[in-house]
Write an enzyme that holds these catalytic residues in place. Structure first.
Site, PDB file in Angstrom:
ATOM      1  N   ARG A 235      70.998  58.201 142.093  1.00 26.83           N
ATOM      2  CA  ARG A 235      69.702  58.692 141.643  1.00 26.83           C
ATOM      3  C   ARG A 235      69.881  59.497 140.369  1.00 26.83           C
ATOM      4  O   ARG A 235      70.829  60.295 140.243  1.00 26.83           O
ATOM      5  CB  ARG A 235      69.051  59.595 142.709  1.00 26.83           C
ATOM      6  N   GLU A 264      62.389  57.822 135.000  1.00 27.04           N
ATOM      7  CA  GLU A 264      62.374  56.359 134.891  1.00 27.04           C
ATOM      8  C   GLU A 264      60.940  55.849 134.794  1.00 27.04           C
ATOM      9  O   GLU A 264      60.054  56.451 135.412  1.00 27.04           O
ATOM     10  CB  GLU A 264      63.055  55.731 136.118  1.00 27.04           C
ATOM     11  N   HIS A 282      68.321  50.520 136.235  1.00 25.13           N
ATOM     12  CA  HIS A 282      68.181  50.581 137.704  1.00 25.13           C
ATOM     13  C   HIS A 282      68.343  49.193 138.341  1.00 25.13           C
ATOM     14  O   HIS A 282      67.431  48.677 138.998  1.00 25.13           O
ATOM     15  CB  HIS A 282      66.823  51.190 138.072  1.00 25.13           C
TER      16      HIS A 282
END
Ligand code: NAD
Ligand code: MLT
Length: 543
Positions: A235, A264, A282
Site C-alpha cells: 500500500r 492513486e 498498481h
C-alpha cells in the site's frame, strides 16, 4: 419472488459476470466509475455490490441506505470501504484474501529483478537507439539479504521465492514466531529497526496502518544499509515518498520500485524518471489468473451470503458457514428471543448485560450468539435496521456494557443461555434453551425456574403463591375472550406459599380491560405483556 439485485461497481473478470448471468435468482447491473450522488443513489439500488479498488465506498455514500446488505471487495485491501459506516448499517464487508497472493508476490519479485538488472532503463535505451552494456551493470540476488516486513500470505510467498533465489531472508511480523521462521528457513527479527541496517532489499507486505505508515521515512534513511533497494507492492504510504527521493539523491538508496502510491492514481511523482526507480500503476494483482479468481470468488461470496446467509472472509463480522448456520440457527433464535424478552421485561434504559453460555453451547461461536441477543435487546427501540453485523457496535456505541461468560458445566440442560440486564434500579434475568431440534423455551425468569414458550404474545405476572390464582386468571381472560394457549408457573425457591411468577402464552393481545381485571386479582402484584415473534418465525437475517 423479488430477485436480489447485484451491482458490479468496478470492472471484474468476465468469468465473474458469467456466474451472475447463470444465477437465476439474481439480477445484476454493471455501473462503473461512480462518485458522489450517483454513487449514493446507486448503492441504494442494490442488495449487494462487488468492487475492486476503483470505487470509494465512503460513509457519505452509504448515508440513508436501507437496502444494501453486502459489499464484496474482489481483492485483499478494503481500505477503499468505510467499514465502520458499513458495519453500523448492518452491511457485511467481505474480501477475497488469497486470489491474488501469488500474482502479487511474483510482481514484487519482478520489480526486485527489474531494479537489480535495470530492465526498464536498458530497454528504454534500446528504444532510443543506444546499445550500452556498461551503463546497466547489475547486481545478482543470490547471497544478498532480503528483508520482509509483514509475513502474511504474500510475504510468505515472497520469502519462499527469496530462498529459491538463494537469498538470506530476514522477516518482521508481530505474529511470526521463531518456530515458524525456522520452519520456513528464514530469520526473525524483533523490530523493523533491527532489520534496516542488514538488508540489501527491503519489501513490505502489510496493510497501511498507523504503525506501518512511513515505516521508512527521513528519520530512518541514515540507518538503511547503503545501496539498499526498496520495493512496495502493498500500500502506498508505507514508505515516505519524499524520503525515498532524498535517499536516492544522497546515494543511501540505490533503487526504489513502487507499485502503489500515497495518492492513486499517481501520474506525476518526483520519483518518476529518477535513476534507480521503476514503478508500475498498481499492477500487483493484474494477471488473468488473479483477476479470474478474485472475480469468481467474490461473486460466489455475494451469491452465498444473499442466498443462504453464509458469511465467509468477512472483515467486519465473524464467519458463518452454512453448516454452522444450520447447527446454530435454533440457538441464535433463542439468543435473539431472550434479547427481545429481557428488554421488555426490564422496561427501562439498559446500562449493561451479562451473557452466560452453559454446556455444549459454550463451545460454539458465542460471538454470533451474543450479536443475536444484542439484536433482540435493541431492535424495538431503534429506528435504524439492526442485524448480527452491526448489533454489538450499536450496543457499545450507546455505552451499554457487554460481558460474556462460558461454563462447560451443563446444569439442568445440555445447553442454555442466560441473559442478565441491568439499568436504573432494575435487574432482570432470563435463561433459554432449545427443546428437541427447534423448540425455543424459557427455562428461567429472574430467580424462578419454569418451562414456558418464548414466542407470540406473553403475559408475565408475579403473585403470591396462593390457591386459586390460575382459575381466577383463566376466568378474567375468558370474560374478555382471550384464549390462553399455554401457561407456566415458577416458584421462588421452589417452595409453596412464597412468591411466584406466571407466564401465559396468549392467542391474542389482551385488551386494557382484560389486563385491569387481571391486576385486580388480589394476590397478583405485577403484570407485563411481552411481544415476541410467533413460533417458528425467524428474523430476516436468520432465514
Ligand atoms: P495478510 O493479511 O495475509 O498479511 C499482512 C501481514 O502484515 C500479516 O501477517 C500481519 O501480521 C502483518 N502486519 C500487520 N501490521 C504489521 C506491522 N506493523 N509490522 C509488520 N507486520 C505487520 O495480507 P496479504 O494478502 O499478504 O496482503 C498484504 C498487503 O498487500 C495488503 O496491504 C494488501 O492490500 C496488499 N496487496 C496489494 C496488491 C497489489 O496489487 N499491489 C495485491 C494484493 C494485496
Ligand atoms: C488488493 O488489495 O487486492 C490489491 O490492491 C489489488 C487490486 O485490487 O488491484
Amino acid at each position: 419472488m423479488t430477485k436480489f439485485r447485484i451491482g458490479v461497481l468496478d470492472p471484474i473478470a468476465s468469468e465473474g459476470l458469467e456466474l451472475l448471468r447463470a444465477a437465476s435468482d439474481f439480477e445484476f447491473e454493471e455501473r462503473v466509475g461512480l462518485k458522489g450522488d450517483e454513487l449514493r443513489s446507486s448503492l441504494a439500488d442494490f442488495d449487494g455490490v462487488i468492487i475492486r479498488s476503483g470505487v470509494k465506498i465512503t460513509a457519505e455514500s452509504l448515508t440513508g441506505n436501507r437496502r444494501l446488505k453486502a459489499i464484496v471487495r474482489a481483492g485483499v485491501g478494503t481500505d477503499n470501504i468505510d467499514k465502520e459506516a458499513a458495519t453500523r448499517l448492518g452491511i457485511v464487508v467481505m474480501n477475497t484474501p488469497s486470489g491474488n497472493t501469488l500474482s502479487t508476490a511474483e510482481h514484487a519479485f519482478a520489480l526486485m529483478l527489474a531494479l537489480s538488472r535495470s530492465v526498464a532503463p536498458a530497454y528504454a535505451g534500446l528504444c532510443n537507439g543506444k546499445w550500452d552494456r556498461k551503463l546497466y551493470m547489475g547486481t545478482q540476488l543470490a547471497d544478498k539479504t532480503l528483508g520482509i516486513v509483514g509475513l502474511g500470505r504474500i510475504g510468505r510467498e515472497v520469502a519462499l521465492r527469496g530462498l529459491a533465489f538463494r537469498m538470506r531472508v530476514i522477516a518482521y511480523d508481530p505474529f511470526l514466531t521463531d518456530e515458524q521462521a525456522t520452519k520456513l528457513g528464514i530469520e526473525r527479527v524483533e523490530t523493523v529497526a533491527e532489520m534496516l541496517p542488514k538488508v540489501d532489499y527491503l519489501t513490505v507486505h502489510t496493510p497501511l496502518t498507523g504503525e506501518t505508515k512511513h515505516l521508512v521515512g527521513k528519520k530512518e534513511l541514515a540507518s538503511l544499509k547503503p545501496g539498499i533497494r526498496l520495493i512496495n507492492c502493498a500500500r502506498g504510504g508505507i514508505y515516505d515518498e519524499a524520503a525515498l527521493v532524498e535517499g536516492l539523491k544522497n546515494g543511501q538508496i540505490a533503487g526504489v520500485a513502487l507499485d502503489v502510491f500515497e495518492s492513486e492514481p499517481c501520474t506525476d511523482s518526483p520519483l518518476f524518471g529518477m535513476p534507480g526507480v521503476v514503478c508500475t500503476p498498481h499492477l500487483g494483482a493484474s494477471t488473468e489468473e488473479a483477476q479470474t479468481q478474485v472475480a469468481v470468488e467474490g461473486i460466489q461470496l455475494l451469491l452465498n451470503y444473499l442466498g443462504t446467509g453464509e458469511i465467509r472472509h468477512a472483515v467486519n463480522v465473524a464467519a458463518l458457514d452454512p453448516k454452522t448456520l444450520a447447527s446454530l440457527r435454533s440457538q441464535l433464535d433463542v439468543a435473539y428471543r431472550l434479547g427481545l424478552l429481557v428488554s421488555q421485561w426490564h422496561g427501562g434504559a439498559v446500562a449493561g448485560c451479562n451473557l452466560t453460555y452453559r454446556g455444549n453451547v459454550a463451545d460454539r461461536d458465542t460471538k454470533l450468539l451474543t450479536n443475536a441477543f444484542c439484536v433482540g435487546l435493541m431492535e424495538r427501540s431503534l429506528e435504524e435496521d439492526i442485524n448480527i453485523i452491526n448489533a454489538e457496535m450499536l450496543l457499545r456505541e450507546r455505552g451499554i456494557e457487554l460481558n460474556e461468560n462460558r461454563s462447560h458445566e451443563m446444569g439442568a440442560f445440555s445447553s442454555s443461555i442466560t441473559a442478565e440486564v441491568h439499568g436504573g434500579q432494575r435487574k432482570v434475568k432470563a435463561a433459554g434453551t432449545v427443546f428437541g431440534h427447534h423448540m425455543p423455551r424459557l427455562v428461567m425468569l429472574d430467580d424462578y425456574r419454569l418451562e414456558a414458550y418464548i414466542d407470540g404474545n406473553l403475559l408475565i405476572f408475579t403473585h403470591q403463591d396462593v390457591p386459586g390464582i390460575i382459575g381466577k386468571v383463566g376466568t378474567a381472560f375468558g370474560q374478555h375472550e382471550v384464549n390462553i394457549a399455554q401457561m407456566a408457573v415458577g416458584r421462588g425457591g421452589n417452595q409453596p406459599g412464597g412468591h411466584a411468577i406466571g407466564v401465559l402464552n396468549l392467542d391474542s393481545q389482551p385488551t386494557q380491560d382484560a389486563l385491569d381485571d387481571m391486576l385486580a386479582i388480589d394476590a397478583i402484584d405485577k403484570i407485563q405483556t411481552i411481544e415476541l415473534p410467533p413460533a417458528g418465525q425467524l428474523p430476516v437475517w436468520l432465514q
